[in-house]
Design an enzyme around this catalytic site. Sequence first.
Site, PDB file in Angstrom:
ATOM      1  N   GLU A 104      21.122  22.483 -29.450  1.00  4.82           N
ATOM      2  CA  GLU A 104      21.848  21.211 -29.514  1.00  4.82           C
ATOM      3  C   GLU A 104      23.085  21.356 -30.386  1.00  4.82           C
ATOM      4  O   GLU A 104      23.146  22.237 -31.243  1.00  4.82           O
ATOM      5  CB  GLU A 104      20.948  20.128 -30.131  1.00  4.82           C
ATOM      6  CG  GLU A 104      20.414  19.117 -29.142  1.00  4.82           C
ATOM      7  CD  GLU A 104      21.459  18.190 -28.542  1.00  4.82           C
ATOM      8  OE1 GLU A 104      22.644  18.532 -28.485  1.00  4.82           O
ATOM      9  OE2 GLU A 104      21.057  17.104 -28.103  1.00  4.82           O
ATOM     10  N   ASP A 105      24.049  20.489 -30.166  1.00  3.72           N
ATOM     11  CA  ASP A 105      25.248  20.537 -31.012  1.00  3.72           C
ATOM     12  C   ASP A 105      25.047  19.795 -32.325  1.00  3.72           C
ATOM     13  O   ASP A 105      25.439  20.277 -33.376  1.00  3.72           O
ATOM     14  CB  ASP A 105      26.479  19.982 -30.259  1.00  3.72           C
ATOM     15  CG  ASP A 105      26.251  18.591 -29.682  1.00  3.72           C
ATOM     16  OD1 ASP A 105      25.095  18.161 -29.579  1.00  3.72           O
ATOM     17  OD2 ASP A 105      27.239  17.926 -29.325  1.00  3.72           O
ATOM     18  N   ASP A 108      21.755  13.646 -35.395  1.00  4.53           N
ATOM     19  CA  ASP A 108      22.297  12.499 -36.116  1.00  4.53           C
ATOM     20  C   ASP A 108      21.098  11.625 -36.515  1.00  4.53           C
ATOM     21  O   ASP A 108      20.403  11.921 -37.477  1.00  4.53           O
ATOM     22  CB  ASP A 108      23.259  11.804 -35.131  1.00  4.53           C
ATOM     23  CG  ASP A 108      24.225  10.858 -35.786  1.00  4.53           C
ATOM     24  OD1 ASP A 108      23.793  10.082 -36.632  1.00  4.53           O
ATOM     25  OD2 ASP A 108      25.416  10.878 -35.439  1.00  4.53           O
ATOM     26  N   PHE A 157      32.717  10.971 -38.464  1.00  3.03           N
ATOM     27  CA  PHE A 157      32.786  11.058 -37.001  1.00  3.03           C
ATOM     28  C   PHE A 157      33.464  12.369 -36.632  1.00  3.03           C
ATOM     29  O   PHE A 157      34.653  12.543 -36.835  1.00  3.03           O
ATOM     30  CB  PHE A 157      33.545   9.870 -36.404  1.00  3.03           C
ATOM     31  CG  PHE A 157      33.405   9.835 -34.914  1.00  3.03           C
ATOM     32  CD1 PHE A 157      34.336  10.458 -34.101  1.00  3.03           C
ATOM     33  CD2 PHE A 157      32.302   9.221 -34.332  1.00  3.03           C
ATOM     34  CE1 PHE A 157      34.181  10.468 -32.721  1.00  3.03           C
ATOM     35  CE2 PHE A 157      32.145   9.223 -32.952  1.00  3.03           C
ATOM     36  CZ  PHE A 157      33.085   9.862 -32.145  1.00  3.03           C
ATOM     37  N   ARG A 170      36.319  18.057 -26.523  1.00  2.00           N
ATOM     38  CA  ARG A 170      35.233  19.047 -26.553  1.00  2.00           C
ATOM     39  C   ARG A 170      35.778  20.468 -26.628  1.00  2.00           C
ATOM     40  O   ARG A 170      35.104  21.381 -27.074  1.00  2.00           O
ATOM     41  CB  ARG A 170      34.365  18.929 -25.297  1.00  2.00           C
ATOM     42  CG  ARG A 170      33.570  17.643 -25.186  1.00  2.00           C
ATOM     43  CD  ARG A 170      32.563  17.778 -24.050  1.00  2.00           C
ATOM     44  NE  ARG A 170      32.036  16.508 -23.594  1.00  2.00           N
ATOM     45  CZ  ARG A 170      30.981  15.884 -24.104  1.00  2.00           C
ATOM     46  NH1 ARG A 170      30.347  16.414 -25.121  1.00  2.00           N
ATOM     47  NH2 ARG A 170      30.559  14.745 -23.609  1.00  2.00           N
TER      48      ARG A 170
HETATM   49  C1  PRP Z   1      24.831  13.782 -28.929  1.00  2.00           C
HETATM   50  C2  PRP Z   1      24.142  15.089 -29.268  1.00  2.00           C
HETATM   51  C3  PRP Z   1      22.693  14.728 -29.276  1.00  2.00           C
HETATM   52  C4  PRP Z   1      22.699  13.303 -29.741  1.00  2.00           C
HETATM   53  C5  PRP Z   1      22.369  13.272 -31.195  1.00  2.00           C
HETATM   54  O1  PRP Z   1      24.831  13.641 -27.550  1.00  2.00           O
HETATM   55  O2  PRP Z   1      24.438  16.097 -28.341  1.00  2.00           O
HETATM   56  O3  PRP Z   1      22.119  14.836 -27.989  1.00  2.00           O
HETATM   57  O4  PRP Z   1      24.027  12.788 -29.538  1.00  2.00           O
HETATM   58  O5  PRP Z   1      22.283  11.963 -31.642  1.00  2.00           O
HETATM   59  P1  PRP Z   1      20.961  11.373 -32.286  1.00  2.00           P
HETATM   60  O6  PRP Z   1      20.424  12.395 -33.254  1.00  2.00           O
HETATM   61  O7  PRP Z   1      21.444  10.121 -32.991  1.00  2.00           O
HETATM   62  O8  PRP Z   1      19.981  11.059 -31.208  1.00  2.00           O
HETATM   63  P2  PRP Z   1      25.743  12.595 -26.774  1.00  2.00           P
HETATM   64  O9  PRP Z   1      24.929  11.388 -26.429  1.00  2.00           O
HETATM   65  O10 PRP Z   1      27.017  12.352 -27.536  1.00  2.00           O
HETATM   66  O11 PRP Z   1      26.027  13.355 -25.394  1.00  2.00           O
HETATM   67  P3  PRP Z   1      26.866  14.696 -25.111  1.00  2.00           P
HETATM   68  O12 PRP Z   1      26.077  15.858 -25.662  1.00  2.00           O
HETATM   69  O13 PRP Z   1      26.972  14.759 -23.623  1.00  2.00           O
HETATM   70  O14 PRP Z   1      28.195  14.559 -25.794  1.00  2.00           O
END
Ligand code: PRP
Length: 181
Positions: A104-105, A108, A157, A170
């Site tokens: 995962e990236d 949060d 952010f 991205r």
């Molecule tokens: C981001 C990230 C995680 C999630 C983390 O995805 O890649 O999946 O948010 O947030 P959390 O810990 O509060 O659940 P996003 O919904 O932005 O989708 P993306 O990866 O397609 O940008």
Amino acid sequence: MAEKTDMNKDVSKILVSEEEIHARVKEMGKQLSEEYEGKNVVLVCILRGAVHFFSDLARAMTCHMEMDFMSISSYGNGRKTSGIVRIAKDVDTNITGRHVLIVEDIMDSGLTLNYLTKLLRERQPASLKIACLLDKPSRRECDITPDYCGFVIPNEFVLGYGLDYDGYYRNLPYVGVFKQE
Ligand code: PRP
């Protein structure tokens, strides 16, 4: 509009430079190669944000692996995750009895990965771990921690290196803080 601006101008500061990312991902790759040597791991990329991290991490690993992809969307408003996740594309691999590493990236609130790990655990993998490039522990809303983390970051952010604002940025090679005006 985001697509008409010089992307760098929308960044107030660089939080993690391209060089720092490269060095840390190499280090993580070495550690994970030792961890998964001989285990035939399945690396699962969570689209879309993890795309660069996944690709760089996989190439920094020297052990045998399979790669798979999951596309999810979280029901939430704007930047806030609700924790209810819709699977738009599931992994194709049967992970029962396999060692699985979710890539995962960012973590949060933790709600997305909390949901995903519960879902994947039901399939009874031999092991299930999380490698996350960025962790914002100050935002956590549930009891979950990445097993492997690149950088712990403050509550800002961030965008770049896979992370977006409204679908853009991205492709920035670093992680920067979005200039909010
Ligand atoms: C981001 C990230 C995680 C999630 C983390 O995805 O890649 O999946 O948010 O947030 P959390 O810990 O509060 O659940 P996003 O919904 O932005 O989708 P993306 O990866 O397609 O940008």
